[in-house]
Design an enzyme around this catalytic site. Structure first.
Site, short mmCIF file in Angstrom:
data_model
loop_
_atom_site.label_atom_id
_atom_site.label_comp_id
_atom_site.label_asym_id
_atom_site.label_seq_id
_atom_site.Cartn_x
_atom_site.Cartn_y
_atom_site.Cartn_z
N GLY A 14 0.83 -1.21 0.00
CA GLY A 14 0.00 0.00 0.00
C GLY A 14 0.86 1.25 0.00
CB THR A 27 18.40 8.26 -3.97
OG1 THR A 27 17.35 7.33 -4.20
CG2 THR A 27 19.20 8.47 -5.24
NE ARG A 75 -1.27 -4.95 -1.38
CZ ARG A 75 -1.87 -3.76 -1.19
NH1 ARG A 75 -2.63 -3.24 -2.11
NH2 ARG A 75 -1.72 -3.12 -0.05
CG ASP A 106 2.32 -6.86 8.64
OD1 ASP A 106 3.11 -6.91 9.58
OD2 ASP A 106 1.45 -7.71 8.38
N GLY A 107 3.36 -6.65 5.02
CA GLY A 107 3.53 -7.68 3.99
C GLY A 107 4.86 -7.55 3.28
CB THR A 129 2.07 1.17 6.44
OG1 THR A 129 0.68 1.02 6.78
CG2 THR A 129 2.86 0.96 7.71
CG ASP A 131 -3.03 0.68 7.97
OD1 ASP A 131 -3.75 1.64 7.67
OD2 ASP A 131 -3.09 -0.44 7.43
CG ASP A 133 0.01 -1.99 10.53
OD1 ASP A 133 0.93 -1.39 9.93
OD2 ASP A 133 -0.72 -2.83 9.98
CG MET A 173 -7.99 3.28 4.73
SD MET A 173 -6.76 3.37 3.43
CE MET A 173 -7.81 3.15 1.98
NE ARG A 175 -5.67 -5.19 5.89
CZ ARG A 175 -4.83 -5.76 5.05
NH1 ARG A 175 -5.27 -6.67 4.23
NH2 ARG A 175 -3.56 -5.42 5.02
CD GLU A 191 -19.48 13.61 19.70
OE1 GLU A 191 -19.38 13.52 18.46
OE2 GLU A 191 -19.23 14.64 20.33
CG ASN A 218 -26.48 20.35 17.85
OD1 ASN A 218 -25.33 19.92 17.81
ND2 ASN A 218 -26.80 21.58 17.52
CB SER A 219 -24.20 16.76 15.46
OG SER A 219 -23.05 17.43 15.93
CD GLN A 258 -8.84 7.06 5.40
OE1 GLN A 258 -8.55 6.81 6.55
NE2 GLN A 258 -9.68 6.32 4.70
NE ARG A 259 -4.11 2.73 0.44
CZ ARG A 259 -3.39 2.10 1.36
NH1 ARG A 259 -2.24 2.60 1.74
NH2 ARG A 259 -3.81 0.98 1.88
P1 ADP Z 1 1.99 -4.04 2.72
O1 ADP Z 1 3.46 -4.07 2.59
O2 ADP Z 1 1.43 -2.68 2.52
O3 ADP Z 1 1.52 -4.72 3.98
P2 ADP Z 1 1.08 -6.37 1.14
O4 ADP Z 1 0.66 -7.15 2.34
O5 ADP Z 1 0.16 -6.35 -0.01
O6 ADP Z 1 1.37 -4.83 1.47
O7 ADP Z 1 2.49 -6.96 0.66
C1 ADP Z 1 3.17 -6.39 -0.43
C2 ADP Z 1 3.94 -7.45 -1.18
O8 ADP Z 1 4.92 -8.04 -0.32
C3 ADP Z 1 3.13 -8.62 -1.69
O9 ADP Z 1 2.45 -8.34 -2.89
C4 ADP Z 1 4.23 -9.67 -1.90
O10 ADP Z 1 4.91 -9.42 -3.11
C5 ADP Z 1 5.14 -9.39 -0.72
N1 ADP Z 1 4.80 -10.33 0.36
C6 ADP Z 1 3.83 -10.20 1.29
N2 ADP Z 1 3.78 -11.28 2.09
C7 ADP Z 1 4.75 -12.13 1.66
C8 ADP Z 1 5.20 -13.42 2.04
N3 ADP Z 1 4.65 -14.09 3.05
N4 ADP Z 1 6.21 -13.96 1.34
C9 ADP Z 1 6.81 -13.31 0.31
N5 ADP Z 1 6.40 -12.10 -0.11
C10 ADP Z 1 5.40 -11.51 0.55
#
Ligand code: ADP
Length: 326
Positions: A14, A27, A75, A106-107, A129, A131, A133, A173, A175, A191, A218-219, A258-259
């Site tokens: 994201g 860089t 992704r 995270d991903g 991110t 979030d 998180d 946002m 999740r 509130e 009132n709101s 938001q992004r």
């Molecule tokens: P974010 O980094 O914002 O949490 P995603 O969860 O969509 O976004 O992860 C981004 C990319 O990171 C994925 O499309 C994938 O290429 C890679 N990725 C996520 N999880 C894994 C995993 N368990 N193993 C290998 N690559 C991963």
């Protein structure tokens, strides 16, 4: 491990405002320290397709103020497979890239952790991110800008909410994390906030009604984190319509706005500090850590810690919101 001469940089997952400021910092800091830099386009996808270009200092001119990411983001499903990661590794070697800087959530950092382990490649992560998180850093790149965007929107919603004496559920946002909803609610003087962290413990709507929400007002405005755990703003609006039909209820889903936007001073400074620290870390021989800021000091957080630990919501913030919304 041989000496590192060339680093690759990518943004993944994201997008978040401030990613460009981070690309610029990484860089420029790398070039300042005598390293070659290669920009990898569309996240891990670019490693697989070979969409890679050498970056000079001027490639990152005039981008600190821009939202989004000049490297694009994507992704990439193939990168989650060993075959995909092998292609990524082969391309990386072909390009002469010795280490990677990954800006993402995270991903993306999970992918970096697996890749680093499999191929013995030094990977440095930057928390990018909205979030907020990721564990081990006070805030993430993009979070402050998103929070200010929410604030601007909720201030506007308040005008119409007050005029029509309505109850608004505003979905933001987050999740798995309620940072945007909770701090957005405090900043906007809302509130209440409905957040995933406490959704399984208490029925937050029951609590709101029980505590006499709206009282003499009132709101009312309630921020709801978009999450399968909370069920989202529509879910709460439906519940109010069915269970408390006296309320005039409306829903606003803030969504992707938001992004976007120009990063705040906070996010630009954060991204600049983290980007420069990523190169320091590489020069020191660090590997497989996320760079964070903890109590205004740069810290190196092992990927496993940054990803796996649930970053706790401060109970104090929940209390502040409750006390100030009487
Ligand atoms: P974010 O980094 O914002 O949490 P995603 O969860 O969509 O976004 O992860 C981004 C990319 O990171 C994925 O499309 C994938 O290429 C890679 N990725 C996520 N999880 C894994 C995993 N368990 N193993 C290998 N690559 C991963």
């Amino acid at each position: 491990m041989g000496t590192i001469k060339c680093i690759g940089i990518l943004t993944s997952g994201g997008d978040a405002p401030g990613m460009n400021a981070a690309i610029r910092a990484v860089t420029r800091s790398a070039i300042y320290n005598g390293l070659q830099v290669k920009g990898i386009y569309r996240g891990y996808k670019g490693l697989l397709t070979g969409e890679i270009k050498e970056f000079k200092s001027q490639n990152v001119s005039n981008i600190i103020q821009l939202g989004g990411t000049i490297l694009k983001t994507a992704r990439c499903k193939e990168f989650t497979t060993p075959e995909g990661r092998q292609i990524a590794y082969d391309n990386m070697k072909k390009e002469g890239i010795d280490a990677l800087v990954i800006i993402g959530g995270d991903g993306s950092l999970t992918g970096a952790r697996i890749f680093a382990q499999e191929f013995d490649v030094p990977c440095i992560g930057l928390p990018g991110t909205i979030d907020n998180d990721l564990f081990g850093t006070d805030t993430t790149i993009g979070y402050d800008t998103a929070l200010n965007t929410i604030l601007d929107a909720v201030d506007k919603i308040r005008d119409t909410a007050t005029s029509h004496e309505r109850l608004f559920f505003v979905e933001v946002m987050g999740r798995d994390a309620g940072f945007l909803a909770l701090n957005g609610a405090i900043a906007a003087g809302a509130e209440a906030a409905i957040i995933p962290e406490i959704s399984t413990e208490v029925d937050q709507l029951e609590e709101l009604i029980k505590n006499g929400f709206r009282k003499s007002k009132n709101s009312s405005i309630v921020l709801v984190a978009e999450s399968p755990i909370t069920g989202g703003a529509m879910h709460y609006a439906e519940r109010v319509k069915n269970e408390y039909p006296g309320y005039d209820v409306r829903v606003t889903i803030l969504g992707h706005l938001q992004r976007g936007g120009s990063p705040t001073a906070h996010d630009r400074i954060l991204a600049s500090r983290l980007g420069a620290a990523a190169i320091d870390a590489i020069m020191e021989g660090q590997r497989n850590v996320m760079i964070g800021i903890d109590h205004d000091e740069i810290v190196y957080v092992p990927f496993t810690k940054a990803i796996k630990n649930d970053k706790p919501i401060k109970k104090e913030l929940i209390n502040v919101l409750r006390e100030l919304s009487i």
